[in-house]
Design an enzyme around this catalytic site. Structure first.
Site, PDB file in Angstrom:
ATOM      1  N   LYS A 112      49.617   8.358  -8.558  1.00 49.25           N
ATOM      2  CA  LYS A 112      50.274   8.869  -7.364  1.00 49.25           C
ATOM      3  C   LYS A 112      49.421   9.906  -6.644  1.00 49.25           C
ATOM      4  CE  LYS A 112      54.949   8.236  -9.151  1.00 49.25           C
ATOM      5  NZ  LYS A 112      56.275   8.874  -9.298  1.00 49.25           N
TER       6      LYS A 112
ATOM      7  N   PRO B 249      57.570   7.635  -2.407  1.00 43.25           N
ATOM      8  CA  PRO B 249      56.171   7.323  -2.690  1.00 43.25           C
ATOM      9  C   PRO B 249      55.950   7.020  -4.180  1.00 43.25           C
ATOM     10  CG  PRO B 249      56.384   9.335  -1.390  1.00 43.25           C
ATOM     11  CD  PRO B 249      57.745   8.994  -1.907  1.00 43.25           C
ATOM     12  N   GLU B 250      55.521   5.823  -4.484  1.00 41.62           N
ATOM     13  CA  GLU B 250      55.171   5.453  -5.850  1.00 41.62           C
ATOM     14  C   GLU B 250      53.759   4.882  -5.820  1.00 41.62           C
ATOM     15  OE1 GLU B 250      58.158   3.850  -8.321  1.00 41.62           O
ATOM     16  OE2 GLU B 250      59.800   4.693  -7.153  1.00 41.62           O
TER      17      GLU B 250
ATOM     18  N   ARG C  24      65.700  13.570  -9.979  1.00 41.00           N
ATOM     19  CA  ARG C  24      65.740  12.206 -10.485  1.00 41.00           C
ATOM     20  C   ARG C  24      67.154  11.664 -10.361  1.00 41.00           C
ATOM     21  NH1 ARG C  24      60.511  10.937 -10.304  1.00 41.00           N
ATOM     22  NH2 ARG C  24      59.233  12.264 -11.613  1.00 41.00           N
TER      23      ARG C  24
END
Length: 267
Positions: free
Chosen positions: A51, A2-3, A251
């Site tokens: 977001k 999700p971005e 990440r």
């Protein structure tokens, strides 16, 4: 992943299905919100902010949610089977006479006063897909700390809101630098072009979940330059794409050692 573009499209689908309708079902499956009942209130609108999702409810209330890495909202008609995950992953159900919205695996869910929205989104920088988008301000914030790695600067939602790990990797590739290059090491004009590219890509992808950063129609099978392509050949130079999971963080960075200059992990 999700971005900002995914959140924008999610907000639009939620608003299209539920906006302006009375809630006939309200189930907030978070202990501190378990007694809250929104039934009988109108769902006024669903607004994306970076977001974050702000679902505004009649009576001055806002249901604030954030998808982070794994969260999602699904919308179903009465005859559809729910398919977003097992029941224990459901965090919220909002239903009207015609649609039901189900929030799965939402790590952030708060019910606040609408007047208090700045307490959860006021820290965000210019929103790449919002009415407040200001490219010059975004560039200023990203470049404010010249020693900071580019990837970190792009992911910091206080600089600009909407970029996630996919776009971080893709933008660094398109700028021909690694995500670990200090911002101050970018050549003049590159920050401005990079931010303009970010805005262009999110705008191009905001109406589809099938995200792509390679917008050319010559090779529709090619969607992303580096993200998710470990050990596959770079489309530009043929060098194998590398992947690095950064310790202690959710990440992962992908980059091409042949095309991207700057610091990079050695193993």
């Amino acid at each position: 992943m999700p971005e900002g573009d995914t959140v924008w499209l999610t907000a639009r689908r939620l608003h299209t299905a539920l906006g302006g309708e009375l809630l006939t079902r309200s189930d907030l499956r978070v202990p501190r919100l378990a007694t809250a009942d929104l039934t009988g209130r109108a769902l006024l609108d669903v607004t994306p902010r970076g977001k974050h999702l702000l679902t505004r409810i009649e009576g001055g209330l806002t249901l604030h949610s954030h998808l982070q890495m794994d969260g999602s909202w699904r919308v179903y008609t009465p005859d559809e089977r729910w398919s977003g995950g097992p029941g224990h992953q459901i965090r919220v159900i909002l239903g009207t006479a015609t649609h039901t919205a189900v929030g799965y695996r939402l790590p952030v869910l708060d019910l606040i006063r609408t007047s208090d929205e700045p307490s959860v989104v006021g820290h965000l920088g210019p929103d790449l897909l919002g009415p407040d988008w200001d490219a010059e301000e975004a560039v200023r914030r990203v470049c404010a700390d010249p020693a900071r790695p580019l990837g970190e600067a792009l992911l910091d939602q206080r600089n600009l809101a909407g970029i996630g790990n996919v776009y971080k990797c893709e933008l660094a590739f398109m700028a021909k630098v690694t995500p670990w290059l200090p911002v101050g090491g970018l050549h003049p004009g590159v920050p401005e072009r990079l931010i303009a590219t970010a805005h262009r890509l999110l705008e191009a992808n905001k109406e589809r979940f099938d995200r792509r950063t390679i917008l050319s129609t010559d090779r529709p099978d090619r969607k992303l330059y580096v993200y998710g392509r470990k050990n596959q050949p770079c489309y530009r130079c043929g060098t194998a794409i590398r992947r690095k999971e950064e310790t202690g963080r959710e990440r992962i960075s992908y980059w091409c050692p042949g095309c991207q200059s700057g610091p990079a992990p050695t193993h």
